[in-house]
Design a protein around this motif. Structure first.
Motif, PDB file in Angstrom:
ATOM      1  N   VAL A 175     -39.936  -3.337   6.853  1.00  0.00           N
ATOM      2  CA  VAL A 175     -40.012  -2.190   5.936  1.00  0.00           C
ATOM      3  C   VAL A 175     -40.965  -2.504   4.791  1.00  0.00           C
ATOM      4  O   VAL A 175     -41.780  -1.661   4.383  1.00  0.00           O
ATOM      5  N   ALA A 176     -40.889  -3.723   4.265  1.00  0.00           N
ATOM      6  CA  ALA A 176     -41.806  -4.108   3.190  1.00  0.00           C
ATOM      7  C   ALA A 176     -43.250  -4.027   3.670  1.00  0.00           C
ATOM      8  O   ALA A 176     -44.139  -3.538   2.953  1.00  0.00           O
ATOM      9  N   THR A 177     -43.492  -4.464   4.895  1.00  0.00           N
ATOM     10  CA  THR A 177     -44.840  -4.375   5.463  1.00  0.00           C
ATOM     11  C   THR A 177     -45.259  -2.924   5.655  1.00  0.00           C
ATOM     12  O   THR A 177     -46.390  -2.543   5.337  1.00  0.00           O
ATOM     13  N   LEU A 178     -44.349  -2.113   6.177  1.00  0.00           N
ATOM     14  CA  LEU A 178     -44.623  -0.689   6.375  1.00  0.00           C
ATOM     15  C   LEU A 178     -45.060  -0.016   5.078  1.00  0.00           C
ATOM     16  O   LEU A 178     -45.982   0.819   5.071  1.00  0.00           O
ATOM     17  N   LEU A 179     -44.426  -0.403   3.981  1.00  0.00           N
ATOM     18  CA  LEU A 179     -44.717   0.222   2.696  1.00  0.00           C
ATOM     19  C   LEU A 179     -45.864  -0.453   1.949  1.00  0.00           C
ATOM     20  O   LEU A 179     -46.138  -0.120   0.799  1.00  0.00           O
ATOM     21  N   GLY A 180     -46.546  -1.397   2.618  1.00  0.00           N
ATOM     22  CA  GLY A 180     -47.757  -1.957   2.038  1.00  0.00           C
ATOM     23  C   GLY A 180     -47.660  -3.377   1.538  1.00  0.00           C
ATOM     24  O   GLY A 180     -48.654  -3.929   1.063  1.00  0.00           O
ATOM     25  N   ASP A 305     -30.004  -0.779   2.582  1.00  0.00           N
ATOM     26  CA  ASP A 305     -30.582  -2.118   2.550  1.00  0.00           C
ATOM     27  C   ASP A 305     -31.556  -2.165   1.374  1.00  0.00           C
ATOM     28  O   ASP A 305     -31.797  -1.152   0.711  1.00  0.00           O
ATOM     29  N   PHE A 306     -32.127  -3.333   1.119  1.00  0.00           N
ATOM     30  CA  PHE A 306     -32.973  -3.538  -0.059  1.00  0.00           C
ATOM     31  C   PHE A 306     -34.191  -4.352   0.346  1.00  0.00           C
ATOM     32  O   PHE A 306     -34.058  -5.450   0.905  1.00  0.00           O
ATOM     33  N   ALA A 307     -35.382  -3.820   0.083  1.00  0.00           N
ATOM     34  CA  ALA A 307     -36.621  -4.458   0.535  1.00  0.00           C
ATOM     35  C   ALA A 307     -37.433  -5.005  -0.634  1.00  0.00           C
ATOM     36  O   ALA A 307     -37.483  -4.407  -1.720  1.00  0.00           O
ATOM     37  N   ASP A 308     -38.088  -6.118  -0.377  1.00  0.00           N
ATOM     38  CA  ASP A 308     -38.940  -6.781  -1.365  1.00  0.00           C
ATOM     39  C   ASP A 308     -40.313  -6.120  -1.378  1.00  0.00           C
ATOM     40  O   ASP A 308     -41.308  -6.667  -0.899  1.00  0.00           O
ATOM     41  N   VAL A 309     -40.375  -4.937  -1.953  1.00  0.00           N
ATOM     42  CA  VAL A 309     -41.624  -4.184  -2.034  1.00  0.00           C
ATOM     43  C   VAL A 309     -41.449  -3.099  -3.087  1.00  0.00           C
ATOM     44  O   VAL A 309     -40.332  -2.628  -3.329  1.00  0.00           O
ATOM     45  N   PHE A 310     -42.539  -2.753  -3.738  1.00  0.00           N
ATOM     46  CA  PHE A 310     -42.476  -1.613  -4.656  1.00  0.00           C
ATOM     47  C   PHE A 310     -43.861  -0.999  -4.786  1.00  0.00           C
ATOM     48  O   PHE A 310     -44.850  -1.712  -4.984  1.00  0.00           O
ATOM     49  N   PRO A 311     -43.966   0.332  -4.660  1.00  0.00           N
ATOM     50  CA  PRO A 311     -45.273   0.998  -4.758  1.00  0.00           C
ATOM     51  C   PRO A 311     -45.957   0.703  -6.093  1.00  0.00           C
ATOM     52  O   PRO A 311     -45.343   0.815  -7.154  1.00  0.00           O
ATOM     53  N   GLY A 312     -47.210   0.302  -6.013  1.00  0.00           N
ATOM     54  CA  GLY A 312     -47.969   0.058  -7.232  1.00  0.00           C
ATOM     55  C   GLY A 312     -47.773  -1.312  -7.834  1.00  0.00           C
ATOM     56  O   GLY A 312     -48.407  -1.648  -8.835  1.00  0.00           O
ATOM     57  N   GLY A 313     -46.884  -2.136  -7.253  1.00  0.00           N
ATOM     58  CA  GLY A 313     -46.720  -3.497  -7.732  1.00  0.00           C
ATOM     59  C   GLY A 313     -45.554  -3.694  -8.683  1.00  0.00           C
ATOM     60  O   GLY A 313     -44.710  -2.818  -8.870  1.00  0.00           O
ATOM     61  N   ALA A 314     -45.517  -4.869  -9.287  1.00  0.00           N
ATOM     62  CA  ALA A 314     -44.392  -5.281 -10.125  1.00  0.00           C
ATOM     63  C   ALA A 314     -44.208  -4.351 -11.310  1.00  0.00           C
ATOM     64  O   ALA A 314     -45.176  -3.947 -11.959  1.00  0.00           O
ATOM     65  N   THR A 315     -42.957  -4.027 -11.577  1.00  0.00           N
ATOM     66  CA  THR A 315     -42.644  -3.203 -12.736  1.00  0.00           C
ATOM     67  C   THR A 315     -41.210  -3.437 -13.161  1.00  0.00           C
ATOM     68  O   THR A 315     -40.385  -3.942 -12.384  1.00  0.00           O
TER      69      THR A 315
END
Length: 443
Positions: A175-180, A305-315
């Motif tokens: 999922v993290a890969t899917l979201l970039g 579930d919880f994925a290690d990803v967030f749109p636009g980067g760390a915030t």
């Protein structure tokens, strides 16, 4: 830590009026005196799911003569209203009062009504926190007026059952890969959302307000510049983010939910939406909503579930401080309690109870933080602590001005709702600018 945008615009005017009363000296707070040796009752006001409830009995047991009377307000927005009403009245604030990051700037406008914790040992413990957390709580005169509890690095909560129904991967790494992955963007997030919506006919996210809040928080400068100047009108970065959000609404990606309601939690269990903005403290909110709706306490029926990803980067979204108002009659004992509640061991316990990610460095690296907890079990045994630790990398504290929370909730809040209701992005932005001038510029 957490804030609501449900309050009507009229309340913003009343709040602004309260600020004016404070600024002109129409109210005053007592300076407080050191408590006697007699039994002391300390009042504590928190909000949301801060994970402290089970700790009070421990403190009472190890501090004979101290009793704690706790008051937990449902949301940060309501806690803000409560705090400033009592500041204006000059009475009623708890001995230990939690303050959320979003309205800390407004608190610093009246920081003389809060105890300088340096008088009770702040200099000796200030290195326990990440440095920017201490900087946030230090007023213009160098007084430390708050001890940090949590910070709010963000990841993506997603419903694996909803993803499976759309033919999307469900493994959190996939999922993290899917979201970039590390290069995730809002464009990518919304693009996957459009594929999901076409496959299922259902919404991608719950409502626009939380998306907008996350977008703003990850900008180098939000509603204020770094030197404290208003930064809203003619702000190209804000307008660009708004346009992306408006386009996502036009594509049917919003479930048009009411903030902090979600149909009494059922929207988290019936597949109404598939993804959710999750700073650490919000994990406990998701779990609580599922339980309210009668869902499985460990996520087996909910599928979250919880994925290690967030749109636009760390915030970072949110984070809270414990303050000691000068109204307190027991500032020494209150400061000691605030010090204890924000020590590493207690911040680990708060994380285990609610997912509130520690701002104390030793707590962030404590092996106990990574141990399986109820919050991790709910999210399909996701390594919550490890994910949040990675999501915290690269976070930079954004300057929050005195009206930051008001702009977020009362200026853009109604326009975010109108996006969900089908108003065009340009019209909603124009309406926000009208409110901005009414409530902020010309108040």
């Amino acid at each position: 830590m957490k804030f609501s945008r449900r309050t009507k615009v009229g309340a913003a005017v009343a709040c602004a009026a309260s600020f004016a009363l404070i600024a002109t000296g129409c109210s005053s707070a007592g300076t407080g005196t050191t408590a006697s040796a007699s039994p002391v009752e300390l009042t504590v006001t928190t909000f949301g799911t801060m994970g402290m409830d089970a700790l009070y009995a421990q403190y009472e047991a190890s501090h004979p003569g101290i009793t704690i009377k706790a008051n937990n307000i449902d949301t940060g927005g309501n806690a803000q209203t409560d705090a400033f009403t009592k500041i204006a009245a000059g009475s009623g604030l708890s001995d230990v009062t939690a303050v959320e990051e979003g309205w800390l700037g407004a608190i610093q406008n009246v920081s003389s009504q809060f105890t300088d914790l340096k008088a009770y040992g702040a200099d000796a413990v200030k290195d326990r926190w990440v440095s920017w957390k201490v900087d946030q709580a230090t007023d213009k005169d160098g007084r430390i007026i708050g001890y940090g509890t949590d910070i709010g690095p963000e990841g993506i909560c997603y419903n694996s059952k909803a993803f499976a129904a759309a033919g999307l991967p469900t493994d959190r790494a996939a999922v993290a890969t899917l979201l970039g992955g590390s290069g995730s963007t809002w464009d990518n997030y919304f693009s996957v959302g459009e594929k999901y919506q076409k496959a299922t006919g259902k919404a991608w996210f719950d409502q626009s307000g939380f998306i907008w809040n996350s977008m703003v928080n990850q900008l180098p400068e939000g509603y204020y510049t770094k030197d404290g100047k208003l930064n809203v009108e003619n702000n190209a970065a804000l307008k660009s983010a708004w346009t992306k959000l408006a386009s996502a609404n036009a594509a049917g990606l919003s479930a048009k939910q009411s903030q902090w309601d979600w149909n009494k939690g059922t929207s988290f269990t019936d597949g109404t939406f598939a993804t959710f903005m999750c700073p650490g403290w919000m994990l406990g909110v998701v779990q609580g909503q599922v339980k309210t709706a009668g869902g499985d306490a460990v996520g087996a029926t909910a599928g979250w579930d919880f994925a290690d990803v967030f749109p636009g980067g760390a915030t970072n979204w949110g984070g809270t401080f414990l303050t000691v108002p000068t109204q307190s009659k027991h500032p020494k004992e209150a400061a000691e309690l605030a010090t204890w509640l924000t020590d590493a061991k207690q911040e680990v316990a708060e994380f285990q109870a609610s997912g509130a990610f520690p701002s104390v460095k030793a707590a962030q690296t404590d092996p106990a933080l990574a141990a399986s907890t109820g919050i991790s079990a709910f999210f399909n045994d996701a390594p919550i602590a490890a994910i949040l630790s990675k999501r915290a990398e690269g976070v930079k504290a954004q300057y929050k001005g005195p009206d930051d929370s008001t702009i977020q909730e009362k200026v853009f809040g109604p326009s975010a709702i109108s996006l969900d209701q089908g108003v065009s992005g340009d019209k909603a932005w124009a309406d926000a600018m009208t409110l901005f001038n009414q409530l902020i510029v010309n108040k």
